[in-house]
Design an enzyme around this catalytic site. Sequence first.
Site, PDB file in Angstrom:
ATOM      1  N   SER A 123     115.418  15.072  58.301  1.00  0.00           N
ATOM      2  CA  SER A 123     116.827  14.738  58.526  1.00  0.00           C
ATOM      3  C   SER A 123     116.924  13.576  59.491  1.00  0.00           C
ATOM      4  O   SER A 123     116.090  13.432  60.409  1.00  0.00           O
ATOM      5  CB  SER A 123     117.520  15.958  59.135  1.00  0.00           C
ATOM      6  OG  SER A 123     118.813  15.620  59.579  1.00  0.00           O
ATOM      7  N   TYR A 149     118.315  23.167  65.573  1.00  0.00           N
ATOM      8  CA  TYR A 149     118.094  22.712  64.196  1.00  0.00           C
ATOM      9  C   TYR A 149     117.360  21.371  64.201  1.00  0.00           C
ATOM     10  O   TYR A 149     116.354  21.189  63.506  1.00  0.00           O
ATOM     11  CB  TYR A 149     119.429  22.594  63.450  1.00  0.00           C
ATOM     12  CG  TYR A 149     119.266  21.894  62.127  1.00  0.00           C
ATOM     13  CD1 TYR A 149     118.672  22.536  61.048  1.00  0.00           C
ATOM     14  CD2 TYR A 149     119.660  20.560  61.960  1.00  0.00           C
ATOM     15  CE1 TYR A 149     118.488  21.874  59.838  1.00  0.00           C
ATOM     16  CE2 TYR A 149     119.471  19.899  60.766  1.00  0.00           C
ATOM     17  CZ  TYR A 149     118.889  20.557  59.706  1.00  0.00           C
ATOM     18  OH  TYR A 149     118.679  19.900  58.516  1.00  0.00           O
ATOM     19  N   LYS A 153     113.406  20.310  62.907  1.00  0.00           N
ATOM     20  CA  LYS A 153     113.004  19.268  61.953  1.00  0.00           C
ATOM     21  C   LYS A 153     111.953  18.345  62.571  1.00  0.00           C
ATOM     22  O   LYS A 153     110.962  18.001  61.931  1.00  0.00           O
ATOM     23  CB  LYS A 153     114.222  18.453  61.501  1.00  0.00           C
ATOM     24  CG  LYS A 153     115.159  19.213  60.571  1.00  0.00           C
ATOM     25  CD  LYS A 153     114.494  19.539  59.239  1.00  0.00           C
ATOM     26  CE  LYS A 153     115.369  20.370  58.342  1.00  0.00           C
ATOM     27  NZ  LYS A 153     114.681  20.906  57.163  1.00  0.00           N
TER      28      LYS A 153
HETATM   29  P1  NAD Z   1     120.947  24.827  51.388  1.00  0.00           P
HETATM   30  O1  NAD Z   1     121.195  25.848  52.423  1.00  0.00           O
HETATM   31  O2  NAD Z   1     121.920  24.676  50.286  1.00  0.00           O
HETATM   32  O3  NAD Z   1     119.490  25.019  50.756  1.00  0.00           O
HETATM   33  C1  NAD Z   1     118.436  25.631  51.460  1.00  0.00           C
HETATM   34  C2  NAD Z   1     117.903  26.734  50.576  1.00  0.00           C
HETATM   35  O4  NAD Z   1     116.810  27.385  51.256  1.00  0.00           O
HETATM   36  C3  NAD Z   1     118.947  27.800  50.260  1.00  0.00           C
HETATM   37  O5  NAD Z   1     118.956  28.032  48.865  1.00  0.00           O
HETATM   38  C4  NAD Z   1     118.472  29.025  51.028  1.00  0.00           C
HETATM   39  O6  NAD Z   1     118.833  30.232  50.391  1.00  0.00           O
HETATM   40  C5  NAD Z   1     116.980  28.777  51.070  1.00  0.00           C
HETATM   41  N1  NAD Z   1     116.276  29.445  52.169  1.00  0.00           N
HETATM   42  C6  NAD Z   1     116.631  29.481  53.477  1.00  0.00           C
HETATM   43  N2  NAD Z   1     115.735  30.180  54.184  1.00  0.00           N
HETATM   44  C7  NAD Z   1     114.770  30.576  53.313  1.00  0.00           C
HETATM   45  C8  NAD Z   1     113.573  31.330  53.442  1.00  0.00           C
HETATM   46  N3  NAD Z   1     113.192  31.822  54.623  1.00  0.00           N
HETATM   47  N4  NAD Z   1     112.832  31.571  52.335  1.00  0.00           N
HETATM   48  C9  NAD Z   1     113.224  31.091  51.131  1.00  0.00           C
HETATM   49  N5  NAD Z   1     114.343  30.370  50.946  1.00  0.00           N
HETATM   50  C10 NAD Z   1     115.104  30.111  52.031  1.00  0.00           C
HETATM   51  O7  NAD Z   1     120.768  23.413  52.149  1.00  0.00           O
HETATM   52  P2  NAD Z   1     120.627  21.960  51.562  1.00  0.00           P
HETATM   53  O8  NAD Z   1     121.790  21.182  52.027  1.00  0.00           O
HETATM   54  O9  NAD Z   1     120.272  21.992  50.139  1.00  0.00           O
HETATM   55  O10 NAD Z   1     119.381  21.467  52.420  1.00  0.00           O
HETATM   56  C11 NAD Z   1     118.059  21.515  51.925  1.00  0.00           C
HETATM   57  C12 NAD Z   1     117.126  21.035  53.017  1.00  0.00           C
HETATM   58  O11 NAD Z   1     117.515  19.717  53.420  1.00  0.00           O
HETATM   59  C13 NAD Z   1     117.154  21.893  54.286  1.00  0.00           C
HETATM   60  O12 NAD Z   1     115.846  21.964  54.802  1.00  0.00           O
HETATM   61  C14 NAD Z   1     118.051  21.110  55.205  1.00  0.00           C
HETATM   62  O13 NAD Z   1     117.756  21.357  56.544  1.00  0.00           O
HETATM   63  C15 NAD Z   1     117.707  19.681  54.818  1.00  0.00           C
HETATM   64  N6  NAD Z   1     118.775  18.719  55.117  1.00  0.00           N
HETATM   65  C16 NAD Z   1     120.054  18.955  54.663  1.00  0.00           C
HETATM   66  C17 NAD Z   1     121.047  18.049  54.976  1.00  0.00           C
HETATM   67  C18 NAD Z   1     122.474  18.294  54.551  1.00  0.00           C
HETATM   68  O14 NAD Z   1     123.381  17.743  55.175  1.00  0.00           O
HETATM   69  N7  NAD Z   1     122.726  19.070  53.509  1.00  0.00           N
HETATM   70  C19 NAD Z   1     120.753  16.886  55.717  1.00  0.00           C
HETATM   71  C20 NAD Z   1     119.443  16.678  56.126  1.00  0.00           C
HETATM   72  C21 NAD Z   1     118.456  17.612  55.835  1.00  0.00           C
HETATM   73  C1  WQD Z   2     130.475  13.872  59.577  1.00  0.00           C
HETATM   74  C2  WQD Z   2     131.590  13.233  60.392  1.00  0.00           C
HETATM   75  C3  WQD Z   2     132.260  14.532  62.295  1.00  0.00           C
HETATM   76  C4  WQD Z   2     133.833  17.887  59.976  1.00  0.00           C
HETATM   77  C5  WQD Z   2     125.349  17.036  60.010  1.00  0.00           C
HETATM   78  C6  WQD Z   2     124.127  17.448  60.764  1.00  0.00           C
HETATM   79  C7  WQD Z   2     122.949  16.625  60.335  1.00  0.00           C
HETATM   80  C8  WQD Z   2     122.785  16.670  58.816  1.00  0.00           C
HETATM   81  C9  WQD Z   2     124.051  16.358  58.103  1.00  0.00           C
HETATM   82  C10 WQD Z   2     121.209  18.361  58.268  1.00  0.00           C
HETATM   83  C11 WQD Z   2     131.383  13.334  61.902  1.00  0.00           C
HETATM   84  C12 WQD Z   2     133.385  14.435  61.297  1.00  0.00           C
HETATM   85  C13 WQD Z   2     133.265  16.689  60.346  1.00  0.00           C
HETATM   86  C14 WQD Z   2     135.218  18.116  60.237  1.00  0.00           C
HETATM   87  C15 WQD Z   2     135.352  15.910  61.212  1.00  0.00           C
HETATM   88  N1  WQD Z   2     122.389  17.955  58.373  1.00  0.00           N
HETATM   89  N2  WQD Z   2     133.999  15.718  60.954  1.00  0.00           N
HETATM   90  N3  WQD Z   2     135.919  17.097  60.848  1.00  0.00           N
HETATM   91  O1  WQD Z   2     127.520  15.876  61.906  1.00  0.00           O
HETATM   92  O2  WQD Z   2     127.001  13.691  60.735  1.00  0.00           O
HETATM   93  O3  WQD Z   2     125.619  15.673  60.298  1.00  0.00           O
HETATM   94  O4  WQD Z   2     125.116  17.171  58.603  1.00  0.00           O
HETATM   95  O5  WQD Z   2     120.196  17.802  58.606  1.00  0.00           O
HETATM   96  O6  WQD Z   2     121.836  17.147  60.991  1.00  0.00           O
HETATM   97  O7  WQD Z   2     124.362  17.253  62.149  1.00  0.00           O
HETATM   98  O8  WQD Z   2     127.881  15.625  59.402  1.00  0.00           O
HETATM   99  O9  WQD Z   2     129.640  16.255  57.820  1.00  0.00           O
HETATM  100  O10 WQD Z   2     129.417  17.557  59.971  1.00  0.00           O
HETATM  101  O11 WQD Z   2     130.269  15.214  60.047  1.00  0.00           O
HETATM  102  O12 WQD Z   2     136.034  15.040  61.746  1.00  0.00           O
HETATM  103  O13 WQD Z   2     135.776  19.167  59.953  1.00  0.00           O
HETATM  104  O14 WQD Z   2     132.809  13.927  60.118  1.00  0.00           O
HETATM  105  O15 WQD Z   2     132.734  14.470  63.616  1.00  0.00           O
HETATM  106  O16 WQD Z   2     131.899  12.167  62.475  1.00  0.00           O
HETATM  107  P1  WQD Z   2     127.047  15.185  60.718  1.00  0.00           P
HETATM  108  P2  WQD Z   2     129.315  16.269  59.257  1.00  0.00           P
END
Ligand code: NAD
Ligand code: WQD
Length: 340
Positions: A123, A149, A153
């Site tokens: 991330s 979190y 990562k």
């Molecule tokens: P998500 O929660 O939709 O997907 C994660 C999946 O992992 C889910 O289906 C959940 O049930 C499964 N899971 C959780 N713990 C588990 C375990 N112990 N064993 C087996 N399965 C398990 O999230 P996502 O948005 O699809 O994110 C996928 C990956 O990408 C995550 O590692 C997340 O941290 C990373 N990521 C997400 C974002 C984002 O904003 N969505 C941004 C950066 C990184």
């Molecule tokens: C985006 C913008 C908020 C909600 C997070 C995690 C990051 C990654 C992606 C996993 C910001 C604003 C949001 C709301 C708002 N996840 N906002 N009202 O915070 O950039 O990133 O998700 O790795 O680690 O921190 O994403 O979508 O929460 O926010 O004004 O109800 O929207 O302040 O500027 P963020 P977000």
Amino acid sequence: MRVLLTGGAGYIGSHTALVLLERGYRVVVLDDFSNSSVEAVRRVEELTGETIPLIEADLAAPGAAAVLSGVDFDAVIHFAGLKAVGESVQQPVRYYRTNLDSTLNLLDLMAERGVAKLVFSSSATVYGDPRYLPQDEQHPVGVGLTNPYGWSKAMNEQIIRDAQAARPELAAALLRYFNPVGAHPSGRIGEDPAGIPNNLMPYIAQVAVGARERLSVFGDGYPTVDGTGVRDYIHVMDLAEGHAAALEHLTSGVTAYNLGSGTGSSVLEVVRAFEAASGRPVPYEIVAPRAGDVAETVADPRKANEELGWRTTRTLAEACRDSWAWQSSNPHGYRAERTA
Ligand code: NAD
Ligand code: WQD
């Protein structure tokens, strides 16, 4: 090639499964459904006409490897983990246990099975408060992070680097996602957050569909174009294609790539784009900034562009259109069909 997708029923995993199947890969999904639904996997099967073997298991549990004893795979994309930033502050031990033990179990399993290709969901959060913009992969990682979190990562990245140093045949890509948004254009799969959405786009989508009254905009005093926070939003289909590109270009060692568009959008720009795409109003009010938020993050995606031959091709407007297609045809996410 057969690819194991841990967490493959989740938001990004389900879209990646679809892209991989369309490109001729075979996939197997391992998920404990703690934050997802089997319905997502069923719909990927429906969209692709392929069958996806599904293993329900907690990858972080002791002995998790045993559930995969009869399953062959050549590569792993490791999505499984917990991802809610605020919850990680409240439940740090649970977050570290899940996000670290799942990777440790997986690395053991891969070594036992002689599997040497790994793509990891990292991330942009590992960069913490940006020292410069746009952020390239040389930006310091793991300095002054504000939540468990994010630390999990950064720790996972280090664990994978150390595992590779001890097992040189291991080839790993650390994909640092910026802000994934949108859905498959069919509207059949999408982001289905449990409870009140933490992230901006799903919250806006729920306001537009009438499930929530108004968006709270977290601060308008940032030094940005209109005072609201700026992020690099990436369409989840572009992100899914980035995983296929990373898999295709895996070389020896561990390589980090930013997956982002290189363009920033403010909260109010996202609100306006969503209103235009949906034809619905998105009422909002400005409230206090959210703890831990930074003013702006934007990716420098040139390394992925050049080395993976990948770039984003979809706009924020398309992400809003596809998110709306998903939200408006599945106002309760996957739940309506699950309980029907
Ligand atoms: P998500 O929660 O939709 O997907 C994660 C999946 O992992 C889910 O289906 C959940 O049930 C499964 N899971 C959780 N713990 C588990 C375990 N112990 N064993 C087996 N399965 C398990 O999230 P996502 O948005 O699809 O994110 C996928 C990956 O990408 C995550 O590692 C997340 O941290 C990373 N990521 C997400 C974002 C984002 O904003 N969505 C941004 C950066 C990184
Ligand atoms: C985006 C913008 C908020 C909600 C997070 C995690 C990051 C990654 C992606 C996993 C910001 C604003 C949001 C709301 C708002 N996840 N906002 N009202 O915070 O950039 O990133 O998700 O790795 O680690 O921190 O994403 O979508 O929460 O926010 O004004 O109800 O929207 O302040 O500027 P963020 P977000």
